[in-house]
Enzyme design. Structure first.
Site, short mmCIF file in Angstrom:
data_model
loop_
_atom_site.label_atom_id
_atom_site.label_comp_id
_atom_site.label_asym_id
_atom_site.label_seq_id
_atom_site.Cartn_x
_atom_site.Cartn_y
_atom_site.Cartn_z
N GLU A 103 6.48 -6.07 3.31
CA GLU A 103 5.63 -6.50 4.43
C GLU A 103 4.65 -7.57 3.95
O GLU A 103 3.82 -7.30 3.07
CB GLU A 103 4.84 -5.31 4.99
CG GLU A 103 5.74 -4.19 5.52
CD GLU A 103 4.97 -2.92 5.87
OE1 GLU A 103 5.57 -2.03 6.49
OE2 GLU A 103 3.78 -2.82 5.51
N HIS A 146 0.70 -6.45 4.51
CA HIS A 146 0.11 -5.23 3.96
C HIS A 146 -0.45 -5.45 2.55
O HIS A 146 0.24 -5.99 1.68
CB HIS A 146 1.16 -4.12 3.92
CG HIS A 146 0.64 -2.82 3.36
ND1 HIS A 146 0.29 -1.75 4.17
CD2 HIS A 146 0.39 -2.43 2.09
CE1 HIS A 146 -0.14 -0.75 3.40
NE2 HIS A 146 -0.09 -1.14 2.13
N HIS A 183 -3.24 3.84 3.85
CA HIS A 183 -4.05 3.64 5.07
C HIS A 183 -4.83 4.91 5.40
O HIS A 183 -5.96 4.84 5.88
CB HIS A 183 -3.15 3.30 6.26
CG HIS A 183 -2.71 1.88 6.33
ND1 HIS A 183 -3.57 0.85 6.66
CD2 HIS A 183 -1.49 1.31 6.15
CE1 HIS A 183 -2.89 -0.29 6.69
NE2 HIS A 183 -1.63 -0.04 6.38
N ASP A 216 -3.77 -4.07 6.93
CA ASP A 216 -2.74 -4.98 7.44
C ASP A 216 -3.47 -6.12 8.13
O ASP A 216 -4.36 -5.87 8.98
CB ASP A 216 -1.85 -4.28 8.46
CG ASP A 216 -1.03 -3.15 7.86
OD1 ASP A 216 -0.91 -3.11 6.62
OD2 ASP A 216 -0.51 -2.33 8.63
#
EC number: 3.4.13.22
Length: 227
Positions: A207, A210, A136, A143
């Site tokens: 996740e 993501h 990121h 996300d």
């Protein structure tokens, strides 16, 4: 006289450009100066609700301040637009909804420090070590979820930033058999994953929301961290 008019026009354009740039929040200016782009300027149909610019996140407070737009490296933003196009081609009633994109390393520290009760190994499942940098932080990760045209997120079985096995893509079949996730929830996750993979993104183990446009090693070679 004509030369004066041309000079005035050029000066006005330069002034407008400078004013527009400095009217941006500081963190946005830093991202723009490093070549990142607003994803909604690449694809206006992509919806954005930066969760860390709200209190609806695991920290329970606004981490980003006046950053409300989603920025990414141009190559990552183009991949996201490709994923959006694929989604709308196969599900015209649905849209991508971005929860987080490029993230300043200063915010990465805030997220890292918000998990003091976890070991460093456990923390790294959910928040990358700021000393190493998150994908990121390079503007190469996103996300997101899938939502209706009206912005209503589909049911994915957990909220964004849910820390636990219910959010693990790697455990979905087991959780389905145990009745902890429904087939509809897994179908919704698959809609998201399929679109993102068609766009050129890869998913991760822990996740469902993501996705990476490239590996951290490649991001580190190609780009600078946004501090």
């Amino acid at each position: 006289m004509r030369q004066i008019s041309v000079f005035v026009l050029v000066f006005s354009l330069m002034y407008s450009l400078a004013h527009s740039l400095f009217a941006q929040p500081k963190v946005e200016r830093a991202m723009i100066e490093q070549g990142l782009v607003d994803v909604q300027k690449i694809d206006p149909t992509i919806k954005v609700e930066l969760k860390y610019s709200t209190t609806d996140n695991f920290v329970g407070k606004d981490v980003y301040g006046d950053l409300t737009r989603a920025y990414m490296q141009p190559m990552a933003a183009r991949k996201l637009a490709d994923a959006s196009k694929y989604l709308q081609t196969h599900h015209p009633e649905l849209r991508l909804l971005v929860y987080d994109a490029a993230r300043p390393r200063s915010a990465q520290w805030n997220l890292w420090n918000a998990l003091p009760n976890l070991s460093e190994r456990e923390r790294r499942k959910y928040v990358a070590d700021p000393r190493q940098g998150s994908i990121h932080n390079y503007g190469c990760a996103v996300d997101l979820t899938v939502a209706t045209k009206d912005g209503e997120p589909l049911d994915m079985g957990t909220k964004y930033d849910y820390f636990g096995e219910l959010a693990y893509p790697s455990r979905e079949n087991e959780l389905l058999r145990a009745g902890k996730l429904t087939q509809k929830q897994l179908d919704n996750r698959q809609i998201l994953r399929t679109a993102m993979r068609q766009g050129g993104f890869s998913s991760i183990e822990y996740e469902w929301w993501h996705f990476n446009a490239l590996s951290r090693a490649k991001a580190k070679m190609a780009f600078r961290i946004v501090d």
